[in-house]
Enzyme design. Structure first.
Site, mmCIF file in Angstrom:
data_model
loop_
_atom_site.group_PDB
_atom_site.id
_atom_site.type_symbol
_atom_site.label_atom_id
_atom_site.label_comp_id
_atom_site.label_asym_id
_atom_site.label_seq_id
_atom_site.Cartn_x
_atom_site.Cartn_y
_atom_site.Cartn_z
ATOM 1 N N HIS B 324 44.635 46.103 36.564
ATOM 2 C CA HIS B 324 43.822 46.262 35.357
ATOM 3 C C HIS B 324 43.027 47.545 35.527
ATOM 4 C CE1 HIS B 324 43.936 41.644 35.054
ATOM 5 N NE2 HIS B 324 44.809 42.152 34.226
ATOM 6 N N ASP B 478 40.864 46.422 41.242
ATOM 7 C CA ASP B 478 41.161 45.592 42.415
ATOM 8 C C ASP B 478 41.935 44.330 42.048
ATOM 9 O OD1 ASP B 478 39.619 47.496 43.741
ATOM 10 O OD2 ASP B 478 37.781 46.358 43.413
ATOM 11 N N HIS B 479 42.785 44.448 41.041
ATOM 12 C CA HIS B 479 43.650 43.334 40.655
ATOM 13 C C HIS B 479 45.115 43.748 40.798
ATOM 14 C CE1 HIS B 479 40.205 41.965 37.723
ATOM 15 N NE2 HIS B 479 39.896 41.778 38.985
ATOM 16 N N PRO B 480 45.540 44.155 41.991
ATOM 17 C CA PRO B 480 46.901 44.658 42.121
ATOM 18 C C PRO B 480 47.924 43.540 41.917
ATOM 19 C CG PRO B 480 45.919 44.419 44.273
ATOM 20 C CD PRO B 480 44.831 44.146 43.275
#
Lengths: 207, 545
Positions: B324, B478-480
């Site tokens: 995101h 930090d939403h890989p």
């Protein structure tokens, strides 16, 4: 895990950077640290550990008294915590070799001119020597943010929390009761005051 | 631990975050033997809380969680970075942070527990973009609920506030009452725009739940909830251990062994911190090691049988990296004092841009009005402006009470060219290569971000905002996701709809790495739901074994 890593005691490599520093600190003469570094004992009362790889030197009374007078004028406050002052002074002086001289210059200016406001003092100081602005920033950063020499000297006792305590809590220290946050906080009027110093760039650290 | 010790279990799990620990808990409670291998150390909450209080750079989410040398994680979101090496036109937009420690990265999430929308699973069918998942929303619905019960999620009554993801059961806890600042923001949006502000579903207690207390509003969900009112993976670790699962910290898995037919995994091998090697055998294996480390491990296990890496006959391991991407602005409101920072960090969202026919053209997004205590930032700003004494204190109060921050989660698309590889130049102390990611933002995401900027400008105007500070460029949220992508065709995907690898019958992946699209809501609840579905599959298969 009980093993050691590369010869380090378990407590060190498993621990946080702060705990590692504390371990080093405790391996110094504990008695010397506690008796000699007033700033260090302050830290324990505020929940902050003074994170010093090498403990800053203890200030002599005259230097510290000058620092406190300068600090009181720059904060427009009659009283400031002397233990926090000692810790801030030690760290500010530790961070930069020329700070002792600059602080003495600030103190001499204050003695000479007997300023009655922080603004008048800071404005005159920058005019007399533009480099004094950095020292003033360090003093204000110390008292208001609790930070000196890149370290947390105090957290909860930083003045920024004192002046906002009717509205917010320092993070991790909320005591407002269940769902306190739904209530209306105080209104704040638009300030009318002016900056005393020239503006500086604000560098935000990375997240 | 002596290397001759015979380590074996029905199910061997790599990674102890929310995915690995929740599978371990489910299986152990069903009487199945489980070993969980965690690369990082085990550290208790109070250490992280003290680290935070002593941290000079308070907004650093990684700061309170120092990595150990044998299980490095990114120190921050700086590019270049000395662990996660990003390249490509938008390298800075993929500078993710995460944690390698017992309990995983949910130590510093904000507890936002969104279900994806049904359309997020069918992006290709509905809008002709990206891919479809190999499962539907309805397949996952019961596991979403199970995950909400496991974490303790509070959220609004769908009859009052429908978040677009159909529910068969109410939220386990009532919605969290939003702060005065969020109430004012919601009123403004309701009265002056066609949009709405909803309660964000959160894994945060609005009553005592699972032996953890009600939220006290410390405003420190990230980087660390000081009282455990917010769920994190460590609670599933405790539950799993109580049920009999064995967790081994500082166990860095570096090799996945298979049988001679290369159809079944037979063991994994791990290094201890001194590079002693250990072997763990099992009937089933689950890699639940975070999107980046999971792909890294599969690639690292390349050998003669699988020259491109384990589970990688498609060549898609490490590809399709998504996130995101965020747009962020901070400004000073000209209206009444809001005093953000009272209560939890993220509680409210504008959700109007999560779905619509325009998704044929640009990515979806959601908008957070962040309820972050701004006293420290206000102080830095006021000092830098040149204020001293009484005037400084007035400025701090004004700025701290009027600073507003908005940020978005903008949807990416799976692009095989956005790729994770093993670094050729950087290795850790065990000799394991660091991860490297090439990243170019999809145009779909860029158009989404442009739309967000228009909306933010409108909002700033509505709040009579000044002093706007736009976070430069695009930043990682930090939403890989996507590095072991799910699909029905083994030629272009790594796992099937049950998160089983196409190549190896007894190897599952539980991570956002299996996501086929990334939607807009924070990814953790979907990770947990998928993990619980893996646990369900394993329970059934082991019962019939």
């Amino acid at each position: 895990m009980r093993q050691t890593h590369k010869g380090q005691p378990v407590a060190e490599w498993c621990a946080s950077p702060n705990a590692m520093r504390l371990n080093k600190l405790l391996r110094m003469s504990r008695r010397d640290v506690l008796l000699g570094g007033i700033g260090l004992s302050v830290a324990s009362t505020t929940g902050a550990v003074l994170a010093a790889d090498t403990a800053p030197a203890t200030p002599n009374n005259e230097d510290l008294s000058g620092f406190m007078q300068v600090s009181q004028r720059l904060t427009d406050r009659d009283t400031l915590n002397p233990q926090i002052g000692a810790a801030l002074y030690a760290n500010i002086v530790h961070a930069n070799a020329d700070r002792k001289d600059k602080l003495n210059a600030l103190h001499a200016l204050l003695e000479r001119e007997k300023f009655t406001t922080a603004s008048a003092f800071a404005h005159a100081a920058e005019k007399s020597d533009p480099k004094l602005k950095d020292v003033i920033h360090e003093i204000l950063t110390g008292w208001y943010r609790g930070i000196a020499d890149g370290k947390v000297v105090v957290y909860r006792s930083a003045l920024m929390f004192d002046i906002t305590k009717d509205a917010v809590y320092p993070k991790t220290y909320a005591t407002g009761g269940p769902f306190y946050w739904t209530s209306k906080p105080p209104e704040v009027a638009r300030p009318k005051g002016h900056p005393a110093l020239s503006a500086s760039a604000l560098v935000i650290e990375p997240t | 631990m002596p290397s001759e010790e015979n380590l074996s279990a029905d199910v061997v799990i790599v990674g102890s975050g929310v995915a690995g620990s929740s599978i371990a808990n489910e299986l152990a409670r069903a009487g199945i033997s489980v070993i969980v291998l965690e690369a990082g150390p085990r550290v208790d909450r109070q250490h992280f809380v003290e680290n935070f209080r002593n941290l000079e750079n308070k907004p650093s989410y990684q700061g309170p969680f120092p990595a150990v040398p044998w299980a490095r994680h990114p120190p921050d979101q700086q590019t270049p970075n000395d662990y996660l090496h990003t390249t490509g036109p938008n390298a800075e937009a993929y500078q993710q942070v995460y944690l390698r420690m017992m309990g995983g990265t949910t130590w510093h999430w904000a507890g936002c527990a969104w279900r994806y929308l049904p359309s997020d699973f069918e992006l290709k069918t509905r809008y002709g973009q990206g891919r479809d998942w190999a499962l539907t929303y309805d397949d996952l619905e019961p596991f979403y609920y199970q995950a909400e019960v496991m974490m303790g999620v509070c959220g609004p009554d769908p009859a009052v506030e429908d978040l677009g993801s159909p529910r068969k059961q109410p939220y386990p806890m009532d919605a969290l009452p939003i702060s005065y600042a969020a109430q004012q923001f919601r009123k403004l949006i309701q009265e002056k725009t066609p949009w709405r502000v909803v309660h964000e579903p959160q894994a945060r207690n609005t009553r005592p739940y699972d032996s953890r207390p009600t939220c006290e509003g410390h405003n420190n969900c990230m980087p660390i909830c000081p009282i455990g009112a917010m769920y994190n993976g460590s609670y599933s670790v405790y539950h799993a251990e109580a049920a009999g699962a064995k967790f081994i910290p500082n166990a860095v898995v570096y090799k996945i062994e298979r049988d001679s037919a290369n159809k079944r995994v037979t063991a994994v091998q791990y290094f201890d911190p001194d590079k002693g090697s250990h072997r763990v055998t099992g009937k089933y294996f689950v890699i639940a090691a975070h999107c980046i480390e999971t792909a890294k491990l599969l690639l690292l296990s390349a050998d003669e049988q699988s020259p491109d890496g384990v589970a990688n006959s498609s060549g898609h391991v490490g590809r399709n990296m998504m996130d995101h991407t965020g747009v962020q602005v901070t400004f000073i409101s000209g209206d009444q004092a809001l005093w953000p920072g009272r209560g939890p960090l993220e509680t409210n969202v504008i959700d109007n841009f999560r779905d619509g026919n325009w998704r044929t053209d640009r990515g979806a997004y959601l908008v957070h009005m962040v309820d972050d205590n701004q006293v420290d930032l206000a102080t830095q700003l006021a000092i830098s402006k040149g204020y001293v004494g009484r005037e400084l204190e007035e400025q701090i109060r004004y700025l701290a009470s009027h600073t507003v921050r908005l940020f978005s989660h903008n949807e990416a698309l799976p692009d095989p060219n956005n790729r994770l590889t093993l670094s050729k130049d950087h290795k850790d102390i065990l000799g394991i290569p660091h991860p490297e990611v090439y990243y170019k933002l999809p145009e779909y995401t860029v158009r989404s971000c442009e739309h967000t900027r228009y909306v933010f400008r409108d909002l700033i105007k509505l709040m009579h905002g000044t002093d706007e500070q736009w976070t430069p460029g695009y930043f990682p949220q930090d939403h890989p996701a996507g590095s072991t992508i799910m699909g029905t065709d083994p030629k272009d995907s790594v796992v099937d709809g049950h998160c089983r690898t196409h190549d190896h019958d007894n190897l599952f992946i539980a991570s956002s790495s299996v996501f086929s699209t990334v939607g807009t809501g924070n990814i953790t609840l979907t990770v947990a739901a998928l993990a619980l579905r893996v646990a369900d599959t394993l329970k059934k298969e082991l019962a019939h074994a």
